[in-house]
Design a protein around this motif. Structure first.
Motif, short mmCIF file in Angstrom:
data_model
loop_
_atom_site.label_atom_id
_atom_site.label_comp_id
_atom_site.label_asym_id
_atom_site.label_seq_id
_atom_site.Cartn_x
_atom_site.Cartn_y
_atom_site.Cartn_z
N GLN A 36 0.81 -1.21 0.00
CA GLN A 36 0.00 0.00 0.00
C GLN A 36 0.85 1.26 0.00
O GLN A 36 0.50 2.25 -0.67
N VAL A 37 1.94 1.26 0.75
CA VAL A 37 2.85 2.41 0.72
C VAL A 37 3.75 2.35 -0.49
O VAL A 37 4.06 3.36 -1.12
N ALA A 38 4.19 1.14 -0.85
CA ALA A 38 5.12 0.99 -1.97
C ALA A 38 4.44 1.15 -3.32
O ALA A 38 5.13 1.34 -4.34
N TRP A 55 -5.08 -2.18 -7.85
CA TRP A 55 -5.01 -3.59 -8.24
C TRP A 55 -3.83 -4.31 -7.60
O TRP A 55 -3.90 -5.52 -7.36
N PHE A 56 -2.74 -3.60 -7.29
CA PHE A 56 -1.59 -4.25 -6.65
C PHE A 56 -2.00 -4.87 -5.31
O PHE A 56 -1.45 -5.88 -4.89
N ALA A 57 -2.98 -4.24 -4.64
CA ALA A 57 -3.50 -4.80 -3.40
C ALA A 57 -4.66 -5.75 -3.65
O ALA A 57 -4.72 -6.86 -3.12
N VAL A 158 3.96 0.11 7.03
CA VAL A 158 5.19 0.59 7.65
C VAL A 158 6.38 -0.19 7.11
O VAL A 158 7.40 0.39 6.69
N VAL A 159 6.25 -1.52 7.08
CA VAL A 159 7.33 -2.37 6.56
C VAL A 159 7.59 -2.05 5.09
O VAL A 159 8.75 -1.94 4.65
N GLY A 160 6.52 -1.91 4.32
CA GLY A 160 6.67 -1.59 2.90
C GLY A 160 7.39 -0.27 2.69
O GLY A 160 8.26 -0.16 1.81
N GLY A 161 7.05 0.74 3.49
CA GLY A 161 7.71 2.03 3.35
C GLY A 161 9.18 1.99 3.72
O GLY A 161 10.03 2.54 3.02
N VAL A 162 9.50 1.30 4.82
CA VAL A 162 10.89 1.21 5.28
C VAL A 162 11.74 0.46 4.26
O VAL A 162 12.84 0.90 3.89
N VAL A 291 -5.18 2.76 2.99
CA VAL A 291 -4.88 3.19 1.62
C VAL A 291 -5.07 4.69 1.47
O VAL A 291 -4.22 5.38 0.88
N VAL A 292 -6.15 5.23 1.99
CA VAL A 292 -6.42 6.66 1.87
C VAL A 292 -5.32 7.48 2.55
O VAL A 292 -4.82 8.46 1.98
#
Length: 462
Positions: A36-38, A55-57, A158-162, A291-292
């Protein structure tokens, strides 16, 4: 009386085995939100229409939702340990394929394979826990599922962003998928302690019912992703109507077929259908709101992927704290009364988020959003342990597979609908008012969850 060494070893192996189940479930639920962040970084790298961000999610959560009940049935038939191990293996291979995807199309396809593999893993958890634990330890082990699920879902962004910001070895967003490999290795190592377990009576599979559920859900979700909900074309309205019609046919088949996907006995108690509605609405709120938040921070406020991910830490911290408190003390003492307290706190967080967006100038970071997200996390953390404890408490052995699949299925269906609807509300608008509108839509969904939750646990106490 001497205890057999094998029995002693099995007794000691229960907790590592439980760790394997919870880590496997967390890995799958984490992957539902890790992109979602990536996603904006993925879109910038691979190109394609902006609707691909959703769609990625959704490509992951949709097959996850549709196939979970079938995955639970396969565990009942072929063995829950066997299906768990097969699912982890396929999930790991699909994660590597996602990391190597050269374009949006293959990435979306591999995400669907991940979702199908996750549908083999997650529904085995409850049955294997009940096979390993007895008495009060069963309730304690089952009570750990809710906090793990909620925390994994929120920690994903959080993990995706880091990981995306860290750009390990030049991998950028691809490391968000590669991280699954070492986690899966740990899960497989701990899983050697799992016993084999299956339903006492071999149930049948309803493949036509599975196909109807997949078709109906797909027809509902497809027009909601990437579209302007204020100006849906006629073909999208026809798709929505067709989806409802197909799902009505699925429900009709489940009532009449000799081999339904769900045990009919689950619906003889009013609490279980109410739990399905509650779970759908609740997880639509939490996943859609995530997501928002991350899209607004990156697309409107201009923050980077790391700042967007770290902005969800108050949510994660509030969820972890409240989950531990509710699971260890509050649910045992106050029972079902904890659920409305959690939903009320979450609603307070949504209203605080609306105020934060309203008082923040366009293009600026909404600093007041952080305490609002902490309130959202506290509310979700109070709600999830109470909800899952009460929803799972009255299950009988022959209901375990289909009930676990159903509860997890509607969770992922809710996540898909939340990403589709709240994400589209945000993306289809203009200016700084769109996140406020999405928050009000989330509040409306929360009232549905509150109304349905009043029946959950009304006849059963933990």
């Amino acid at each position: 009386m001497t205890t057999h060494p094998t029995a002693v070893a099995a007794h000691r192996g229960r907790w590592p085995a439980l760790a394997a189940l919870l880590l496997g479930e967390a890995m799958n639920l984490l992957d539902a939100t890790v992109v979602q962040v990536a996603a904006p970084a993925v879109h910038a790298d691979l190109g394609g229409p902006v609707g691909d961000i959703q769609w990625f999610a959704a490509a992951y959560t949709l097959p996850f939702a549709v196939l979970l009940i079938t995955g639970g049935r396969l565990g009942d038939i072929a063995g829950r340990r066997r299906m768990f191990l097969l699912g982890v293996t396929v999930f790991t291979a699909a994660s590597v394929a996602c990391a190597l995807a050269p374009a949006p199309g293959p990435l979306i396809a591999f995400r669907a394979v991940q979702g199908a593999a996750a549908a083999l893993i997650v529904p085995q958890t409850i049955g294997l826990i009940k096979a390993m634990f007895k008495g009060e330890e069963t309730a304690k082990a089952l009570g750990s599922i809710g906090p793990v699920m909620g925390l994994a879902a929120v920690c994903g962004p959080v993990v995706g962003g880091v990981l995306t910001h860290a750009d390990l070895f030049g991998s950028s967003w691809r490391s968000a998928f590669l991280v699954n490999v070492p986690v899966a290795v740990v899960v497989l190592a701990l899983a050697r302690n799992l016993p084999e377990d299956r339903a006492p009576h071999r149930p049948a599979l309803d493949w036509p019912g599975t196909a109807l559920a997949a078709l109906g859900t797909g027809l509902l979700v497809l027009p909601l992703i990437g579209g302007d909900l204020r100006q849906l074309p006629l073909r999208d309205w026809l798709s929505l109507l067709a989806g409802l019609f197909v799902l009505a046919g699925f429900a009709r088949r489940q009532r009449r077929t000799a081999r339904p996907l769900l045990e009919r006995s689950l619906f003889t108690r009013r609490g279980f259908p109410a739990a399905l509605v509650t779970s759908t609405a609740f997880f639509a709120v939490t996943n859609g709101l995530t997501v928002v938040v991350v899209l607004q921070l990156q697309l409107d406020a201009g923050t980077g992927v790391l700042a967007a991910g770290l902005s969800l830490l108050p949510w994660s911290a509030g969820l972890a704290l409240a989950s531990w408190w509710a699971g260890s003390r509050l649910v045992r003492r106050y029972g079902r009364r904890v659920m409305p307290c959690g939903l009320g706190t979450l609603l307070a967080g949504l209203l605080a988020a609306v105020a934060a967006y309203r008082t923040t100038a366009p293009g600026h970071y909404p600093l007041a959003l952080l305490p609002a997200l902490a309130l959202v996390g506290l509310g979700a953390g109070l709600f999830t342990p109470a909800f899952f404890t009460l929803a799972l408490h009255p299950l009988r052995p022959h209901e375990t597979g289909s009930a676990a699949g159903a509860l997890n299925a509607v969770q992922q269906l809710g996540a898909t609908l939340g990403v589709a609807t709240l994400g589209s509300v945000y993306l289809s608008g203009t200016g700084g008012h769109t996140p406020q509108t999405a928050c009000w839509a989330a509040a409306a969904l929360l009232t549905v969850a509150w109304a349905a939750s009043r029946r959950v646990g009304a006849e059963e106490r933990p």
